[in-house]
Design a protein around this motif. Structure first.
Motif: not given
Length: 132
Positions: A27-38, A71-75, A81-82, A93-100
């Protein structure tokens, strides 16, 4: 007793606060991913708009943040994230964000505007899947 309950709470919520070791599924990483996108979105706003250069027309399109998708996808070691945006006329308009991972957080390394076909192709080829 107070110290023991504090210790229990720390260990009970440590995965939420600090993430887990299983490839960012906590859950912490999911929150960090969303925060990184924002953060990426906010850092790239120009007068409230996320600017996108349409490579075909050569025009700059102003996109306005609307609703992030939960939803979060893994690669592999990366994530997708979208988020929905709206253009000046209100069209979605949909935007997909590829994250590391970067340090203790995450950063966007590619933003794909209205390019859902590429993401679907990656999913069909088994390179991208839904994060549980």
């Amino acid at each position: 007793m107070h110290c023991l309950s504090s210790l229990f709470l720390f260990f009970a919520f440590a995965p939420v606060l600090f993430g887990t070791a299983n490839a960012g599924a906590g859950i912490g990483d999911k929150a960090l991913l969303q925060a990184g996108m924002q953060k990426h979105i906010e850092d790239h706003l120009v007068q409230g708009a996320y600017l996108h250069l349409d490579g075909k027309s050569g025009k700059v399109q102003k996109l306005f943040p609307d609703t992030p998708h939960p939803m979060i996808l893994t690669m592999g070691e990366y994530f997708v994230l979208c988020s929905n945006f709206r253009d000046a006329k209100g069209k979605e308009i949909n935007v997909d964000f590829y994250m590391a991972r970067k340090g203790s957080g995450y950063m966007v390394f590619k933003a794909a505007v209205e390019d859902r076909d590429s993401l679907k192709r990656l999913m069909r080829n088994g390179m991208v899947s839904r994060l549980n």
